[in-house]
Design an enzyme around this catalytic site. Structure first.
Site, PDB file in Angstrom:
ATOM      1  CB  ILE A 124      -0.927   0.021   1.235  1.00 31.57           C
ATOM      2  CG1 ILE A 124      -1.830  -1.228   1.246  1.00 31.57           C
ATOM      3  CG2 ILE A 124      -1.773   1.283   1.246  1.00 31.57           C
ATOM      4  CD1 ILE A 124      -2.805  -1.307   0.096  1.00 31.57           C
ATOM      5  NE  ARG A 140      -9.318  -6.573   7.839  1.00 27.96           N
ATOM      6  CZ  ARG A 140      -9.439  -6.299   9.131  1.00 27.96           C
ATOM      7  NH1 ARG A 140      -9.050  -7.176  10.024  1.00 27.96           N
ATOM      8  NH2 ARG A 140      -9.955  -5.160   9.530  1.00 27.96           N
ATOM      9  CG  ASN A 200       4.110  -4.538   9.617  1.00 24.57           C
ATOM     10  OD1 ASN A 200       3.175  -3.897  10.105  1.00 24.57           O
ATOM     11  ND2 ASN A 200       4.461  -4.423   8.357  1.00 24.57           N
ATOM     12  CE1 TYR A 204      -0.631  -9.397   4.394  1.00 23.47           C
ATOM     13  CE2 TYR A 204       1.109  -9.499   6.041  1.00 23.47           C
ATOM     14  CZ  TYR A 204       0.650  -9.077   4.814  1.00 23.47           C
ATOM     15  OH  TYR A 204       1.477  -8.333   4.002  1.00 23.47           O
ATOM     16  CD  GLU A 205      -3.316 -12.743  13.673  1.00 22.79           C
ATOM     17  OE1 GLU A 205      -2.515 -13.449  14.304  1.00 22.79           O
ATOM     18  OE2 GLU A 205      -3.925 -11.763  14.180  1.00 22.79           O
TER      19      GLU A 205
END
Length: 313
Positions: A92, A104, A131, A138-139
């Site tokens: 990004i 996301r 990070n 990501y989760e």
């Protein structure tokens, strides 16, 4: 084009070149993903020209759904036909564009493309262990922790640990239920013509009473409430004043309830009859206990309780 609620994934276009060139030569941006090395214009031009010829790589431009401005890129690299896997990389560009949910959703859409269109089984990535914002994103997109490589990257004059994460296509051996899966269920209900009704209503036509018993984590409940609100869904969240995992009187828990109700959801009582020594032997005793706990929850949270559910009926 692959259209999501917040972003649209599409091809990188010639007019994107100047902005991409600026990003790849900005050390602050590059250091989020790797060591910095300047890229000259000719190398950048060759990379852009070769995108359509590289069969093992797919690159999407990330554009916001409202203005269709370029916000970043997401790539699937090292696509392997035998192992049916690929590495995901995302960038990004502007700092102001991070933390807005665009990354996301772009990751989620890229994974869905990898599984549905490329027939892949596994998408993996590497992220710096410090990070936290990226790891959370990501989760949220369905990735899970696989391992940690200590002092694996030297960036900006310091060593960093690198975390490995992966997401798998859903099949008979898949495990887990991600936020993306949850949103897919909500969208499937909407697509099927179901309305989200409140307890006590008498709606006409197909409808669903969408509810959650909050047994352990008010924080996760607040996250699900936000996902539902973004989809226009409405639910009732049943809280247990006798929970062993949270205390309704704690400010942090009350703040989660406030966030849930502020997005249009209802508050319910999750009643645990087993918490009463000797049990509740009559309907009157049960009704009295429910009434007391309902008043207790309303007094603590200063919000009306609209329904009651049974814990371990």
């Amino acid at each position: 084009m692959i259209e999501g609620r917040l972003v649209v994934l599409g091809p990188v276009e010639s007019q994107d070149s100047a902005l991409l060139f600026d990003w790849i030569n900005d050390p602050a941006i590059v250091h989020l993903h790797g060591p910095y090395r300047p890229v000259d214009e000719e190398t950048h031009r060759q990379w852009l020209a070769g995108l359509s010829r590289e069969s093992s790589t797919v690159v999407f431009a990330i554009r916001d759904a409202a203005e269709r401005k370029l916000r970043g890129i997401v790539q699937l690299v090292g696509i392997h036909a035998v192992h049916r896997s690929a590495e995901l990389r995302i960038r990004i560009g502007a700092d102001a564009d991070r933390g807005r949910g665009w990354g996301r959703e772009a990751v989620d859409l890229a994974c869905l493309f990898a599984f549905a269109d490329l027939g892949l089984n596994r998408v993996f990535l590497n992220v710096y262990a410090d990070n936290a914002r990226a790891i959370t994103a990501y989760e949220g997109a369905g990735f899970s922790y696989e391992g940690l490589s200590r002092r694996a990257a030297f960036v900006g004059g310091a060593w960093k640990d690198v975390m490995a994460m992966a997401r798998f296509a859903r099949d008979a051996t898949s495990e887990g239920f991600t936020e993306a899966d949850f949103v897919a269920h909500v969208r499937a209900l909407k697509a099927g013509g179901y309305a989200f009704a409140r307890f006590g209503e008498t709606p006409e036509g197909p409808h669903v009473l969408w509810r959650h018993d909050v047994d352990q984590s008010p924080q996760r409940a607040a996250r699900l409430a936000a996902l539902e609100a973004a989809e226009g869904a409405r639910a009732t969240y049943f809280f247990n004043p006798r929970s062993d995992f949270y205390n309704l009187a704690e400010p942090a828990v009350a703040a989660c309830v406030d966030r849930i109700c502020a997005t249009g959801h209802d508050l319910g009582l999750h009643f645990d009859a087993g918490a009463y020594p000797g049990g509740l032997e009559s309907a009157t005793a049960i009704a009295d206990a429910v009434a007391r706990e309902r008043m207790l929850v309303e007094a603590i949270l200063n919000r009306p309780v609209s329904a009651v559910s049974w814990h371990n009926p």
